[in-house]
Design a protein around this motif. Structure first.
Motif, PDB file in Angstrom:
ATOM      1  N   GLY A 101     -14.309   6.192  -2.482  1.00 44.58           N
ATOM      2  CA  GLY A 101     -13.773   5.975  -1.142  1.00 44.58           C
ATOM      3  C   GLY A 101     -13.818   4.533  -0.702  1.00 44.58           C
ATOM      4  O   GLY A 101     -12.848   4.017  -0.124  1.00 44.58           O
ATOM      5  N   GLY A 102     -14.929   3.834  -0.992  1.00 48.01           N
ATOM      6  CA  GLY A 102     -15.052   2.438  -0.561  1.00 48.01           C
ATOM      7  C   GLY A 102     -14.045   1.533  -1.224  1.00 48.01           C
ATOM      8  O   GLY A 102     -13.586   0.551  -0.623  1.00 48.01           O
ATOM      9  N   ALA A 103     -13.695   1.836  -2.454  1.00 55.81           N
ATOM     10  CA  ALA A 103     -12.724   1.005  -3.174  1.00 55.81           C
ATOM     11  C   ALA A 103     -11.292   1.345  -2.783  1.00 55.81           C
ATOM     12  O   ALA A 103     -10.427   0.467  -2.714  1.00 55.81           O
ATOM     13  CB  ALA A 103     -12.910   1.176  -4.678  1.00 55.81           C
ATOM     14  N   ILE A 104     -11.019   2.616  -2.525  1.00 56.75           N
ATOM     15  CA  ILE A 104      -9.645   3.038  -2.218  1.00 56.75           C
ATOM     16  C   ILE A 104      -9.258   2.683  -0.791  1.00 56.75           C
ATOM     17  O   ILE A 104      -8.155   2.205  -0.524  1.00 56.75           O
ATOM     18  CB  ILE A 104      -9.500   4.548  -2.450  1.00 56.75           C
ATOM     19  N   LEU A 105     -10.163   2.895   0.158  1.00 53.46           N
ATOM     20  CA  LEU A 105      -9.865   2.643   1.567  1.00 53.46           C
ATOM     21  C   LEU A 105     -11.101   2.010   2.213  1.00 53.46           C
ATOM     22  O   LEU A 105     -11.824   2.649   2.987  1.00 53.46           O
ATOM     23  CB  LEU A 105      -9.493   3.969   2.267  1.00 53.46           C
ATOM     24  N   PRO A 106     -11.384   0.718   1.902  1.00 53.70           N
ATOM     25  CA  PRO A 106     -12.649   0.101   2.332  1.00 53.70           C
ATOM     26  C   PRO A 106     -12.799  -0.032   3.842  1.00 53.70           C
ATOM     27  O   PRO A 106     -13.912  -0.035   4.357  1.00 53.70           O
ATOM     28  CB  PRO A 106     -12.618  -1.280   1.658  1.00 53.70           C
ATOM     29  N   GLN A 107     -11.702  -0.127   4.568  1.00 56.06           N
ATOM     30  CA  GLN A 107     -11.796  -0.359   6.005  1.00 56.06           C
ATOM     31  C   GLN A 107     -11.507   0.883   6.826  1.00 56.06           C
ATOM     32  O   GLN A 107     -11.458   0.804   8.044  1.00 56.06           O
ATOM     33  CB  GLN A 107     -10.809  -1.469   6.404  1.00 56.06           C
ATOM     34  N   GLY A 108     -11.311   2.028   6.189  1.00 49.66           N
ATOM     35  CA  GLY A 108     -10.884   3.196   6.946  1.00 49.66           C
ATOM     36  C   GLY A 108     -11.821   4.388   6.801  1.00 49.66           C
ATOM     37  O   GLY A 108     -12.852   4.325   6.121  1.00 49.66           O
ATOM     38  N   ASP A 109     -11.425   5.478   7.454  1.00 47.96           N
ATOM     39  CA  ASP A 109     -12.180   6.747   7.393  1.00 47.96           C
ATOM     40  C   ASP A 109     -11.651   7.545   6.208  1.00 47.96           C
ATOM     41  O   ASP A 109     -10.734   8.350   6.360  1.00 47.96           O
ATOM     42  CB  ASP A 109     -11.980   7.487   8.715  1.00 47.96           C
ATOM     43  N   VAL A 159       0.064   5.690  -0.671  1.00 46.53           N
ATOM     44  CA  VAL A 159       1.239   5.415  -1.512  1.00 46.53           C
ATOM     45  C   VAL A 159       1.542   3.923  -1.567  1.00 46.53           C
ATOM     46  O   VAL A 159       1.924   3.397  -2.623  1.00 46.53           O
ATOM     47  CB  VAL A 159       2.462   6.186  -0.975  1.00 46.53           C
ATOM     48  N   GLU A 160       1.326   3.213  -0.449  1.00 53.77           N
ATOM     49  CA  GLU A 160       1.692   1.795  -0.404  1.00 53.77           C
ATOM     50  C   GLU A 160       0.850   0.925  -1.332  1.00 53.77           C
ATOM     51  O   GLU A 160       1.203  -0.223  -1.610  1.00 53.77           O
ATOM     52  CB  GLU A 160       1.606   1.265   1.032  1.00 53.77           C
ATOM     53  N   THR A 161      -0.270   1.432  -1.814  1.00 51.40           N
ATOM     54  CA  THR A 161      -1.110   0.667  -2.747  1.00 51.40           C
ATOM     55  C   THR A 161      -0.647   0.813  -4.196  1.00 51.40           C
ATOM     56  O   THR A 161      -1.189   0.145  -5.079  1.00 51.40           O
ATOM     57  CB  THR A 161      -2.581   1.122  -2.653  1.00 51.40           C
ATOM     58  N   MET A 162       0.332   1.682  -4.451  1.00 54.76           N
ATOM     59  CA  MET A 162       0.795   1.928  -5.817  1.00 54.76           C
ATOM     60  C   MET A 162       1.916   0.960  -6.178  1.00 54.76           C
ATOM     61  O   MET A 162       2.556   0.364  -5.308  1.00 54.76           O
ATOM     62  CB  MET A 162       1.308   3.370  -5.925  1.00 54.76           C
ATOM     63  N   PRO A 163       2.186   0.772  -7.491  1.00 59.09           N
ATOM     64  CA  PRO A 163       3.312  -0.047  -7.918  1.00 59.09           C
ATOM     65  C   PRO A 163       4.624   0.494  -7.328  1.00 59.09           C
ATOM     66  O   PRO A 163       4.772   1.694  -7.112  1.00 59.09           O
ATOM     67  CB  PRO A 163       3.294   0.086  -9.445  1.00 59.09           C
ATOM     68  N   GLN A 164       5.564  -0.405  -7.090  1.00 55.52           N
ATOM     69  CA  GLN A 164       6.813  -0.023  -6.435  1.00 55.52           C
ATOM     70  C   GLN A 164       7.553   1.065  -7.199  1.00 55.52           C
ATOM     71  O   GLN A 164       8.075   2.009  -6.606  1.00 55.52           O
ATOM     72  CB  GLN A 164       7.708  -1.262  -6.282  1.00 55.52           C
ATOM     73  N   TRP A 165       7.602   0.937  -8.543  1.00 59.50           N
ATOM     74  CA  TRP A 165       8.340   1.919  -9.334  1.00 59.50           C
ATOM     75  C   TRP A 165       7.711   3.306  -9.238  1.00 59.50           C
ATOM     76  O   TRP A 165       8.400   4.324  -9.290  1.00 59.50           O
ATOM     77  CB  TRP A 165       8.405   1.486 -10.806  1.00 59.50           C
ATOM     78  N   LEU A 166       6.354   3.356  -9.090  1.00 63.57           N
ATOM     79  CA  LEU A 166       5.669   4.636  -9.000  1.00 63.57           C
ATOM     80  C   LEU A 166       5.864   5.269  -7.630  1.00 63.57           C
ATOM     81  O   LEU A 166       5.906   6.496  -7.496  1.00 63.57           O
ATOM     82  CB  LEU A 166       4.176   4.454  -9.303  1.00 63.57           C
ATOM     83  N   GLN A 167       5.984   4.427  -6.589  1.00 60.56           N
ATOM     84  CA  GLN A 167       6.146   4.962  -5.237  1.00 60.56           C
ATOM     85  C   GLN A 167       7.397   5.834  -5.116  1.00 60.56           C
ATOM     86  O   GLN A 167       7.419   6.803  -4.360  1.00 60.56           O
ATOM     87  CB  GLN A 167       6.222   3.812  -4.231  1.00 60.56           C
ATOM     88  N   VAL A 168       8.430   5.481  -5.871  1.00 57.97           N
ATOM     89  CA  VAL A 168       9.671   6.252  -5.813  1.00 57.97           C
ATOM     90  C   VAL A 168       9.417   7.698  -6.225  1.00 57.97           C
ATOM     91  O   VAL A 168       9.862   8.650  -5.567  1.00 57.97           O
ATOM     92  CB  VAL A 168      10.738   5.615  -6.730  1.00 57.97           C
ATOM     93  N   ALA A 169       8.665   7.869  -7.336  1.00 57.51           N
ATOM     94  CA  ALA A 169       8.367   9.222  -7.811  1.00 57.51           C
ATOM     95  C   ALA A 169       7.388   9.930  -6.892  1.00 57.51           C
ATOM     96  O   ALA A 169       7.537  11.130  -6.599  1.00 57.51           O
ATOM     97  CB  ALA A 169       7.810   9.155  -9.236  1.00 57.51           C
ATOM     98  N   VAL A 170       6.389   9.200  -6.412  1.00 61.79           N
ATOM     99  CA  VAL A 170       5.368   9.807  -5.568  1.00 61.79           C
ATOM    100  C   VAL A 170       5.969  10.305  -4.254  1.00 61.79           C
ATOM    101  O   VAL A 170       5.588  11.376  -3.751  1.00 61.79           O
ATOM    102  CB  VAL A 170       4.231   8.787  -5.294  1.00 61.79           C
ATOM    103  N   ASN A 171       6.911   9.594  -3.707  1.00 63.22           N
ATOM    104  CA  ASN A 171       7.494   9.972  -2.417  1.00 63.22           C
ATOM    105  C   ASN A 171       8.352  11.236  -2.486  1.00 63.22           C
ATOM    106  O   ASN A 171       8.609  11.858  -1.450  1.00 63.22           O
ATOM    107  CB  ASN A 171       8.318   8.820  -1.857  1.00 63.22           C
TER     108      ASN A 171
END
Length: 598
Positions: free
Chosen positions: A389-397, A533-545
């Protein structure tokens, strides 16, 4: 004479394999027909057609006057089926197994209880009625299987190799029970590889080989086709077999059968003089004989004479060829009223509820499965919250971010149980038993989906409670939370249908697991479940979305935490409707057109 079973020109092919090639049968009421033949001769295919489990490619068949294709539902009210495997549920007790069958047949609850107790008493299982069937011996399971097939007092009973794998004592006990049913007026079609079994039970015999009828008649009539008597000779020196064969061939009325390993030779002789000549010839050749006997031909000799080879299963040396005695208490199959099935939607709903209850009982009695199913998402909650959690979203809940993803991930993995459950029921003959009953055709799939939906909903609530203990909080109102729960449940139902199709289609449990994981892992971990999703590579975001899990996770996040809702919910509903429609259709199509046991 009135015929209980009539078949004319039955044919069936599986690809290039011709399983049946113009089979004709007639079975008079209250008699036993023995269907004899080696593996692959077409015996099981014949039974499956007559019991409405399989459609013939050509030909016509009737059971008690009902046509097996056009009037299949009526045929099912007349028959009982015991397949090659004991199709009883190991996670239920004997009483629960019989009660379930009775309820699916439409019997009232009190009549179900009385009939179950009667059958358990008469089949020698009353003392073990409340034990789980998985603890039963093979013979006990077979007796319960036969009891289950006559709960509804069928007029015609199909027994497909019912004693295969049983010890001699259990076989004789089952023979006696079958004899009682016939004495009470039940018509029986019995398939077997045991020649002594056909000799003991059958009023008439049909021999199949290569999907064709090659002989028919009573046991005595078939034996007379061989002619003469059989001379069995056992040599003292096994190396003398070739020489002995040469001598005996001179007097044999047919082929000579020799076994070099045992030193045993069999020939058919047509007169006492031939027997004397054979003995004299062996003596003159100096061939020592340790045992010699003369007997009437057996059905094995008949089969050898007709086909040129013996059956694959030899007669049990501890069994005799006499007609089976009946020493058990009387098992009644007569009754003034047959079960009357509920029709239409109420009947289908009732049947689905009975099947669902059975599936939930299975789950309840598998605490280790439940524990591990729940432990996996809990481990994910702890692992992603405290380790990643700390590495993926260090500033959030992160706990609030990841919990909707964990819930959807758990729904996906939970749905795998549908595939393994359907596959297990198919392999164990449970689904064939259901399909041979006069129950709603939708109830097997409907009951499975209903039970697994209850399981999924329970898992969602439990995992949400664990998240609550770790700090997860719902920040919207009651209606959005209920909407999120409904959306998660609907997505679970869609995945359950997908896995139902996999379970009905894939042939082995190992392949089922592999087939389910192939689609699940990429969808779960290639989504927004654990990582923005915004932390992923641009090409991967297309598939993830466009990933359905991303749509569902984002919709649940918006509903329970606040945020964008309209588009994620719209996309989620589109995926849910699409997946459910496609895999419901595929599952029903597969279920209705199942050809063979996996």
């Amino acid at each position: 004479m009135t015929m209980a079973i009539q078949a004319k020109g039955l044919s069936k092919s599986f690809g290039d394999t011709r399983a049946l090639d113009g089979v004709d049968l007639e079975v008079p009421n209250g008699t036993v027909l023995g269907l004899l033949g080696p593996n692959g001769s077409g015996k099981t295919t014949t039974v499956r057609i007559l019991s409405t489990l399989l459609r013939p490619d050509a030909g016509h068949a009737e059971v008690n006057g009902f046509e097996v294709v056009r009037q299949a539902a009526d045929v099912r009210t007349q028959i009982g089926l015991t397949g090659q495997y004991a199709a009883v549920d190991g996670q239920l007790t004997a009483t629960e197994n019989l009660m379930m069958i009775g309820r699916l047949l439409g019997l009232p609850q009190d009549e179900c209880a009385g009939r179950s107790a009667e059958l358990l008493e008469r089949f020698g299982l009353a003392g073990d009625a409340d034990r789980l069937v998985k603890t039963y011996s093979g013979g006990m399971r077979r007796r319960l299987d036969l009891a289950a097939s006559i709960v509804g007092r069928p007029r015609v009973l199909f027994l497909d190799e019912p004693t295969t794998g049983l010890d001699p004592r259990s076989r004789r006990e089952l023979w006696a029970m079958i004899g009682e049913l016939v004495a009470d007026g039940t018509t029986v079609l019995l398939t077997t590889q045991y020649l002594d079994e056909a000799d003991a039970l059958a009023d008439s015999i049909v021999v199949l080989d290569g999907g064709r009828v090659i002989a028919r008649g009573t046991a005595d009539e078939l034996k007379r086709q061989v002619g003469g008597q059989v001379l069995d000779v056992v040599l003292g020196d096994k190396n003398a077999v070739p020489a002995a064969v040469a001598v005996l061939s001179e007097v044999a009325a047919g082929d000579v059968t020799a076994d070099r390993l045992t030193g045993r030779i069999e020939i058919t002789v047509d007169s006492p003089a031939s027997t004397a000549t054979a003995i004299r010839g062996l003596d003159e050749a100096g061939i020592a004989v340790t045992d010699l006997s003369l007997r009437q031909p057996s059905l094995d000799d008949v089969f050898l004479a007709i086909t040129g080879h013996r059956t694959t299963v030899e007669q049990d040396p501890q069994d005799t060829g006499s007609r089976a005695s009946t020493h058990h208490r009387h098992v009644s199959t007569k009754d003034s009223a047959r079960p009357v099935k509920r029709r239409g939607v109420p009947g289908a709903v009732a049947d689905a509820g009975i099947v669902a209850r059975r599936n939930l009982l299975q789950l309840w009695r598998s605490p280790s499965y439940v524990a591990f199913s729940l432990l996996q998402p809990v481990i994910f909650v702890l692992l992603f919250t405290w380790v990643f959690g700390g590495a993926i979203l260090p500033q959030g809940d992160y706990i609030s971010f990841v919990m909707p993803g964990i819930i959807v991930e758990m729904i996906g993995f939970d749905a795998l149980g549908t595939a393994t459950g359907m596959n297990s029921d198919l392999r164990n003959g449970i689904i064939d038993r259901f399909r041979s009953l006069p129950m709603a055709r939708s109830a097997v799939l409907g009951g499975r989906v209903l039970a697994d939906t209850v399981r999924t909903l329970s898992s969602v609530l439990i995992v949400t409670a664990v998240g609550w203990l770790l700090g997860f909080r719902l920040t919207t109102g009651l209606l959005p939370v209920l909407a999120a729960l409904a959306l998660a449940t609907a997505f679970g139902i869609a995945l359950i249908w997908l896995n139902a199709w996999i379970g009905l289609t894939v042939r082995s449990p190992e392949a089922v697991q592999a087939a389910s994981m192939i689609w699940l892992f990429p969808l779960v971990f290639g989504s927004s479940a654990f990582v923005p999703v915004e932390t992923m590579p641009q090409w991967l975001q297309v598939a993830v979305n466009v990933n359905p899990i991303t749509s569902v996770v984002d919709a649940i996040r918006g509903l329970v935490l606040g945020g964008p809702v309209a588009m994620p919910v719209l996309y989620s509903l589109a995926w849910i409707i699409g997946l459910t429609t496609v895999f419901w259709s595929l599952s029903v199509h597969r279920y209705q057109r199942m050809k063979t046991l996996v």
